[in-house]
Design a protein around this motif. Structure first.
Motif, mmCIF file in Angstrom:
data_model
loop_
_atom_site.group_PDB
_atom_site.id
_atom_site.type_symbol
_atom_site.label_atom_id
_atom_site.label_comp_id
_atom_site.label_asym_id
_atom_site.label_seq_id
_atom_site.Cartn_x
_atom_site.Cartn_y
_atom_site.Cartn_z
ATOM 1 N N ASP A 388 47.754 -2.161 -44.636
ATOM 2 C CA ASP A 388 46.961 -2.316 -45.867
ATOM 3 C C ASP A 388 47.759 -3.048 -46.939
ATOM 4 O OD1 ASP A 388 44.917 -0.949 -44.638
ATOM 5 O OD2 ASP A 388 45.415 0.994 -45.543
ATOM 6 N N GLU A 389 49.044 -2.717 -47.039
ATOM 7 C CA GLU A 389 49.894 -3.332 -48.064
ATOM 8 C C GLU A 389 50.125 -4.808 -47.775
ATOM 9 O OE1 GLU A 389 52.103 -3.204 -51.661
ATOM 10 O OE2 GLU A 389 50.641 -1.846 -50.741
ATOM 11 N N LEU A 390 50.110 -5.188 -46.481
ATOM 12 C CA LEU A 390 50.307 -6.597 -46.117
ATOM 13 C C LEU A 390 49.247 -7.496 -46.749
ATOM 14 C CD1 LEU A 390 51.272 -6.524 -42.323
ATOM 15 C CD2 LEU A 390 52.679 -7.354 -44.200
ATOM 16 N N GLU A 391 48.047 -6.948 -46.959
ATOM 17 C CA GLU A 391 46.957 -7.767 -47.488
ATOM 18 C C GLU A 391 47.237 -8.255 -48.908
ATOM 19 O OE1 GLU A 391 44.437 -8.715 -45.765
ATOM 20 O OE2 GLU A 391 44.808 -7.503 -43.972
ATOM 21 N N ASN A 392 47.770 -7.344 -49.749
ATOM 22 C CA ASN A 392 47.894 -7.688 -51.170
ATOM 23 C C ASN A 392 49.282 -7.450 -51.751
ATOM 24 O OD1 ASN A 392 44.997 -8.204 -51.409
ATOM 25 N ND2 ASN A 392 44.793 -5.980 -51.148
ATOM 26 N N GLY A 393 50.200 -6.875 -50.976
ATOM 27 C CA GLY A 393 51.489 -6.486 -51.534
ATOM 28 C C GLY A 393 52.561 -7.534 -51.349
ATOM 29 N N ASP A 394 53.801 -7.061 -51.394
ATOM 30 C CA ASP A 394 54.974 -7.919 -51.239
ATOM 31 C C ASP A 394 55.220 -8.140 -49.750
ATOM 32 O OD1 ASP A 394 57.395 -9.169 -51.221
ATOM 33 O OD2 ASP A 394 58.520 -7.524 -52.153
ATOM 34 N N ARG A 395 54.589 -9.195 -49.200
ATOM 35 C CA ARG A 395 54.663 -9.422 -47.763
ATOM 36 C C ARG A 395 56.093 -9.591 -47.281
ATOM 37 N NH1 ARG A 395 51.754 -10.950 -43.397
ATOM 38 N NH2 ARG A 395 49.782 -10.808 -44.515
ATOM 39 N N GLU A 396 56.925 -10.263 -48.059
ATOM 40 C CA GLU A 396 58.302 -10.530 -47.616
ATOM 41 C C GLU A 396 59.062 -9.231 -47.379
ATOM 42 O OE1 GLU A 396 62.240 -13.012 -49.137
ATOM 43 O OE2 GLU A 396 60.258 -13.454 -49.981
ATOM 44 N N THR A 397 58.789 -8.219 -48.200
ATOM 45 C CA THR A 397 59.456 -6.926 -48.021
ATOM 46 C C THR A 397 58.771 -6.094 -46.944
ATOM 47 O OG1 THR A 397 60.173 -6.899 -50.319
ATOM 48 C CG2 THR A 397 60.105 -4.775 -49.168
ATOM 49 N N VAL A 398 57.447 -6.115 -46.943
ATOM 50 C CA VAL A 398 56.689 -5.186 -46.085
ATOM 51 C C VAL A 398 56.666 -5.633 -44.628
ATOM 52 C CG1 VAL A 398 54.401 -4.191 -45.680
ATOM 53 C CG2 VAL A 398 55.285 -4.405 -48.012
ATOM 54 N N GLU A 399 56.568 -6.935 -44.393
ATOM 55 C CA GLU A 399 56.368 -7.381 -43.014
ATOM 56 C C GLU A 399 57.488 -6.947 -42.066
ATOM 57 O OE1 GLU A 399 54.589 -11.250 -40.857
ATOM 58 O OE2 GLU A 399 56.330 -11.641 -42.121
ATOM 59 N N PRO A 400 58.776 -7.079 -42.421
ATOM 60 C CA PRO A 400 59.813 -6.607 -41.493
ATOM 61 C C PRO A 400 59.676 -5.122 -41.172
ATOM 62 C CG PRO A 400 60.767 -7.992 -43.194
ATOM 63 C CD PRO A 400 59.371 -7.724 -43.607
ATOM 64 N N TRP A 401 59.286 -4.320 -42.179
ATOM 65 C CA TRP A 401 59.100 -2.894 -41.928
ATOM 66 C C TRP A 401 57.897 -2.645 -41.025
ATOM 67 C CZ3 TRP A 401 62.499 0.772 -42.595
ATOM 68 C CH2 TRP A 401 63.559 0.544 -43.486
ATOM 69 N N HIS A 402 56.857 -3.426 -41.226
ATOM 70 C CA HIS A 402 55.683 -3.264 -40.360
ATOM 71 C C HIS A 402 56.035 -3.566 -38.906
ATOM 72 C CE1 HIS A 402 51.974 -4.553 -38.298
ATOM 73 N NE2 HIS A 402 51.440 -3.562 -38.977
ATOM 74 N N LEU A 403 56.767 -4.656 -38.676
ATOM 75 C CA LEU A 403 57.195 -4.999 -37.319
ATOM 76 C C LEU A 403 58.016 -3.874 -36.706
ATOM 77 C CD1 LEU A 403 58.280 -8.744 -37.738
ATOM 78 C CD2 LEU A 403 56.299 -7.896 -36.482
ATOM 79 N N ALA A 404 58.937 -3.335 -37.496
ATOM 80 C CA ALA A 404 59.818 -2.283 -36.985
ATOM 81 C C ALA A 404 59.046 -1.014 -36.660
ATOM 82 C CB ALA A 404 60.915 -1.994 -38.011
#
Length: 708
Positions: A388-404
């Motif tokens: 959900d955060e990937l849609e509107n948040g800080d993608r650069e910070t969130v995406e690595p955590w989502h992958l992990a």
């Protein structure tokens, strides 16, 4: 049943075959026509209106070497698939065969047959680079502190100095359009340590949410599949797709006609895909590494809605599971020590009779199943919050955590499958699962940990659920599908419906050009020491100095002992499996023959199948003994145990048909073209002295025989 092939469709198939024969200047082959007819009849059993067929649209064809089965199934299946509005998925046994089929065989068929069709090559995500992970590796290379070591596959090359230039070259090649992101088309070999950090699986892939989806190599390749009449895959990819429910990567089964080339591998491949596994010590370490990583994540993502409470709870849950695995490790070590004391030797594995988990492990497995179930559920919730955060948040910070986190969830679910398999009893009346423990050794031979494994013993239920009733049609073909002149073995292991069309298409080869010899020997293959001694004595005399020969062994130990015993009398013409890579052995062998020298390959089972040495490259095949299965295989032992429990004779029902099949495959290394000739020497008197031996001997092609 009424013939559902229209006259126009029949004529289209006949015209395609006639055009192919004329284009290639071939003589029509009876076997090819027979196979075309069988495949077309079976696939036409599913009515055009989509209603359920009254008979299974399935064809199982054993097509002898030299039949030209690729042309036969393509010329039958492509027109039927197009006529029915279905997609054709051709599954080969390996990625290498995929490449050959899509880049050579299909273009030749299109050019010669007059058929008009499109084709595409399908591979799994792991064969393609992931741009998001490639970007991340390059960023971490410049700032090592950016690494989030939650997914162990990323660790070997993360920030490694020798990997960064390669990753930079990949980015450059992608940008210039000189590389399509496919591992197999990268100009140099890529080892696993370098490749795994920059590829992904379905757990970690964010799909259409990924900012790189427009340039994604995998999705570009997948889009190319959408309009293709023929999709070329391999067995593993088809089974992985079916395990995901079908239609995840390939077309849905209901819209697909499948062809499984080298189809004798299908049951074993299915077992591999539906087995489960847990390496205790590395899983325990992964849980603790993950707990530390999630604790560190509070600063980065703790403020995201719903994430903070999960990050607070998960590290303790992970630590509890790691502690539970320690208890299991102690219990497993005690079971192995008890078995060692009973047998007087330290075995590599311990199989549980009848698949029954020991009483000491059963409650532990139940607790871990519940714990990993909760872990997988919590990680899925955490992953959802990050999505959900990937849609509107800080993608650069969130995406690595989502992958992990997605990777963690995938691993948790895989581990959960093992503990569920150990916690749940097998259904009454059904074949049990095989369950066993394997020791993990150091290079020096010490024990560093243990694997727990579980596998079905037959693929019948798996394929009956995921393939046979769902597919628009299925063709299974190979040169070796029968054993003892019967399809019973394949039926038992695959669960293929009895109303499928079963066809045996003979080879066009003249088998009288080969002589099968069973020499006089005092010891048969059942007496290992005496048999080995006789091989050492006689083998140099049986092999002509100037000929090319392939000597096949059933055990590594015997191969090495014979090698030591004959090396001094065979000079430098001996090439032994594992002394070099397989392809290098074959290259040196061909080089020696081209130079007019003799060459002898000593090999095991992997040289008894799929090795193509036509003409002078192989004039003599020596088979050391009847190829009975290795007796300590947990799956074979569990299957034999179940057959005996049902009142059957495991040796006659399993071991003998298996040996007959393997012997046919091994002897098939000799005649590879219609002009080939040579000798096969079978150094095992059991083939003539035992009652079962005669049945095995008579199941072989009609070679000329010289039996001492």
């Amino acid at each position: 049943m009424t013939d559902l092939l229209s006259e126009s469709l029949k004529e289209r198939i006949r015209a395609a075959y006639s055009a192919t024969v004329a284009a290639r200047k071939l003589s029509p082959r009876r076997g090819q026509r027979q196979m075309i007819g069988a495949v077309a009849r079976a696939l036409a059993r599913r009515p055009e209106d989509g209603s359920a067929p009254t008979e299974s649209p399935i064809c199982v064809v054993e097509a002898g070497t030299g039949t030209g089965k690729t042309i036969a199934y393509a010329l039958a299946a492509i027109p039927v698939a197009q006529d029915r509005g279905k997609r054709l998925v051709v599954a080969t046994a390996t990625v290498a065969l995929q490449e050959q089929f899509v880049h050579k065989d299909l273009p030749d068929i299109a050019a010669g047959s007059g058929l008009v069709f499109t084709a595409a090559l399908a591979k799994g995500r792991r064969r393609y680079v992931c741009l998001s992970k490639l970007d991340r590796q390059l960023a971490q290379g410049q700032d090592a502190s950016a690494a989030i070591p939650l997914y162990p596959d990323e660790l070997p090359a993360a920030g490694a100095a020798d990997a960064l230039p390669r990753y930079e070259a990949m980015i450059d090649a992608l940008g210039r359009g000189s590389w399509d992101g496919d591992r197999d088309s990268w100009p140099e070999a890529l080892d696993e340590a370098a490749w795994l950090p920059v590829t992904t699986d379905h757990n970690q892939c964010t799909g259409r949410r990924c900012p790189n989806v427009g340039q994604c190599s995998f999705f570009r390749a997948r889009e190319a599949l959408q309009g293709a009449d023929v999709v070329v895959a391999n067995h593993d990819l088809v089974l992985a797709d079916l395990a995901l429910g079908g239609g995840a990567i390939l077309p849905p089964p209901e819209d697909t006609i499948y062809i499984f080339d080298e189809g004798h591998h299908l049951p074993d491949k299915a077992l591999n895909h539906f087995s489960s596994f847990c390496r205790l010590h590395s899983t325990r370490q992964w849980l603790r590494d993950s707990a530390r990583g999630l604790t560190a994540g509070v600063a980065d993502i703790g403020g995201i809605a719903g994430v903070g409470p999960l990050l607070e709870q998960l590290p303790d849950k992970l630590e509890d599971l790691a502690g539970g695995l320690e208890v299991v490790e102690d219990a497993v070590a005690a079971l192995l020590a008890e078995d060692d004391a009973h047998t007087g030797r330290e075995a590599e594995r311990l199989r549980f009779p009848h698949g029954r988990v020991p009483a000491v492990l059963e409650p532990l497995a139940g607790n871990l199943a519940a714990g990993f179930g909760r872990l997988a559920s919590n990680l899925a919730r955490l992953e959802g919050c990050l999505e959900d955060e990937l849609e509107n948040g800080d993608r650069e910070t969130v995406e690595p955590w989502h992958l992990a986190v997605a990777g963690m969830r995938g691993r948790a679910e895989n581990t959960l499958a093992l503990w569920q398999d150990y916690a749940a009893p097998d259904p009454e009346g059904q074949p049990p699962r095989a369950r066993w423990i394997t020791r993990i050794r150091t290079a020096a031979g010490g024990t560093v940990g243990h694997d727990l494994l579980c596998s079905p013993i037959l693929a019948t239920d798996i394929l009956a659920e995921h393939l046979w009733p769902r597919a628009a049609g299925v063709v299974v073909t190979s040169a070796t599908l029968t054993a003892l002149r019967s399809f019973d073995r394949f039926r038992q292991r695959s669960g293929v419906p009895d109303d499928a069309i079963f066809e045996v298409v003979g080879s066009p080869f003249d088998y009288r050009r080969a002589t099968l010899t069973v020499p006089a020997m005092a010891a048969d293959g059942g007496n290992a020491a005496a048999h080995t001694a006789e091989l050492i004595e006689h083998l140099p005399h049986w092999l002509d100095e100037d000929e090319a020969a392939l000597v096949l062994f059933g055990s590594r130990r015997q191969m090495l002992e014979v090698c030591d015993g004959v090396a001094g009398r065979m000079g430098d013409r001996l090439l032994v499996q594992d002394s070099l890579g397989k392809q290098e052995i074959l290259r040196r062998h061909r080089e020696a023959v081209d130079a007019g020298r003799g060459s002898v390959i000593f090999g095991l089972a992997s040289f008894a199948e799929g090795v193509d040495l036509p003409g002078d490259y192989c004039r003599h095949v020596v088979i050391a003994k009847l190829p009975f299965a290795v007796p300590d295989s947990p799956l074979e032992a569990a299957l034999a145990e179940w057959v005996e429990d049902q009142g059957g004779n495991a040796f006659m029902e399993i071991s003998v048909p298996d040996a007959a099949l393997r012997l046919t495959q091994a002897s098939g290394r000799l005649l590879r073209t219609e002009g080939d000739w040579g000798r096969i020497t079978l150094c095992d008197r059991r083939v003539v002295t035992r009652r079962y031996g005669r049945a095995i001997l008579d199941s072989l092609p009609p070679f000329r025989r010289e039996i001492a």
